[in-house]
Design an enzyme around this catalytic site. Structure first.
Site, PDB file in Angstrom:
ATOM      1  N   HIS A   1      -4.408   2.372   3.533  1.00  0.00           N
ATOM      2  CA  HIS A   1      -3.557   2.432   2.333  1.00  0.00           C
ATOM      3  C   HIS A   1      -2.077   2.279   2.704  1.00  0.00           C
ATOM      4  O   HIS A   1      -1.330   1.593   2.019  1.00  0.00           O
ATOM      5  CB  HIS A   1      -3.709   3.783   1.628  1.00  0.00           C
TER       6      HIS A   1
ATOM      7  N   PHE B   1      -3.165  13.461  -0.124  1.00  0.00           N
ATOM      8  CA  PHE B   1      -2.295  13.529  -1.304  1.00  0.00           C
ATOM      9  C   PHE B   1      -1.814  12.116  -1.588  1.00  0.00           C
ATOM     10  O   PHE B   1      -1.211  11.493  -0.710  1.00  0.00           O
ATOM     11  CB  PHE B   1      -1.078  14.417  -1.031  1.00  0.00           C
ATOM     12  N   GLU B   2      -2.086  11.645  -2.783  1.00  0.00           N
ATOM     13  CA  GLU B   2      -1.516  10.367  -3.199  1.00  0.00           C
ATOM     14  C   GLU B   2      -1.312  10.429  -4.692  1.00  0.00           C
ATOM     15  O   GLU B   2      -2.185  10.919  -5.410  1.00  0.00           O
ATOM     16  CB  GLU B   2      -2.467   9.184  -2.942  1.00  0.00           C
ATOM     17  N   ILE B   3      -0.168   9.959  -5.150  1.00  0.00           N
ATOM     18  CA  ILE B   3       0.024   9.671  -6.564  1.00  0.00           C
ATOM     19  C   ILE B   3       0.367   8.192  -6.582  1.00  0.00           C
ATOM     20  O   ILE B   3       1.379   7.779  -6.003  1.00  0.00           O
ATOM     21  CB  ILE B   3       1.151  10.519  -7.180  1.00  0.00           C
TER      22      ILE B   3
END
Ligand code: GDP
Ligand code: MN
Length: 306
Positions: free
Chosen positions: A240, A203-205
């Site tokens: 990241h 999950f990344e925004i």
């Protein structure tokens, strides 16, 4: 979404849930990427459940496969070592391709290049609450760069030399460190060692321009030159996370407490009962990984408070 043709059903499930819980209100475009062409069945079924624009892209060969300069003997030895240690995906080359691609290439794909913001979605995840607000607008308006829902510890054997590479990079390029960064989240001893905390990157925004920027680009190139994506099993999550924690200010990283999310085996459910009711969540705080012993959320909260 990066996906394999064989994951069609799981991909449909994730997409349908996110459309239903969020995107039907906004109509944001979807991009699907794969290192082999998507099948007609994949494209047809996916297009049928998406209301807005959708595109299917092929990943360039060099962005996916193990580079020629990697010492194959050393890579094989690295995989065997992790198999013996019983590490998940320890012997898998495709998994390593995927981690390297997600670390340094997805944001350069021609279909992604035109965008500033993305929400990473995987097959077979669950969205547990309504998302009635626009998280991209929230990020933009609040000067955020990276958003997450789950934080946890990495398996140490997958990243034995990663932190040394990070320290070497910082020594040569101290100018890329953001003022007020969250080194405290990554290290309990002022940067000497890595405590293995990272944001769970399934999950990344986040802001694509941040990855394309000078600091992270040079950082990725340096990590790539070390070969650790193949000699070890560096994950895109620690890569990241280290990039975000060091090259963004801590107030530019956002914990999306309001987004209920599950990537088995872990779940994040909004803390506040009123939020869970108004957003029709199908989870409770008892499902939440937030303050589990393996979660790094507490460490994140300490890091931003100090
Ligand atoms: P995990 O979450 O670490 O267990 O790894 P996953 O198997 O979920 O893989 C992460 C993401 O990469 C998912 O979106 C997968 O669909 C995708 N993925 C993993 N391996 C491959 C692959 O070999 N080819 C493609 N096209 N996608 C992959
Ligand atoms: Mn996954």
């Amino acid at each position: 979404m990066l996906a394999r043709n064989s994951e069609l059903n799981g991909a449909l499930s994730s997409v349908q849930q996110l459309e239903d819980r969020f995107n039907k209100r906004f109509g944001y475009p979807w991009v699907f990427l794969n290192e082999v062409p998507f099948t007609a069945e994949f494209k047809e079924k996916m297009s049928a459940i998406i209301s807005g624009p959708v595109s299917f892209g092929l990943i360039p060969h060099d962005h996916w496969f193990q580079p020629d300069w990697i010492d194959e003997e050393k890579a094989t030895a690295g995989r065997e070592h992790l198999i013996q240690d019983g590490v998940i995906y320890g012997g898998s080359v495709p998994y390593r391709n995927m981690c390297r691609f997600n670390s340094g290439f997805f944001y350069r794909h021609p279909l992604v290049q035109k965008y500033k913001w993305y929400w990473r979605v995987e097959p077979s995840v669950n969205f547990l609450c309504e998302t009635d607000f626009d998280p991209f607008l929230f990020m933009e308006e609040n000067d955020k760069l990276y958003g997450f829902t789950v934080a946890l510890y990495e398996w140490p054997v997958t990243v034995p030399s990663l932190w040394n590479a990070v320290k070497e990079f910082i020594d040569v390029h101290p100018e890329h460190l953001a003022p007020n960064n969250s080194m405290k989240y990554l290290s309990d001893d002022g940067g000497t060692s890595y405590n293995l905390c990272h944001f769970w990157s399934n999950f990344e925004i986040a802001n694509l321009e941040f990855w394309r920027g000078e600091a992270y680009s040079k950082f990725f190139d340096y990590l790539e030159s070390k070969g650790g994506f193949y000699y070890e099993r560096w994950g895109d999550a620690p890569v990241h996370s280290i990039g975000a924690a060091l090259f963004a200010r801590k107030d530019q990283i956002h914990f999306f407490d309001d987004i209920g999310y599950q990537h088995p085996p872990f779940t994040h459910c909004p803390r506040n009962g009123e939020v869970r009711r108004t957003k029709n969540c199908t989870c409770t705080q008892f499902d939440s990984f937030d303050y589990n012993g393996y979660s790094c959320l507490r460490k994140w909260e300490q890091a931003i408070r100090s």
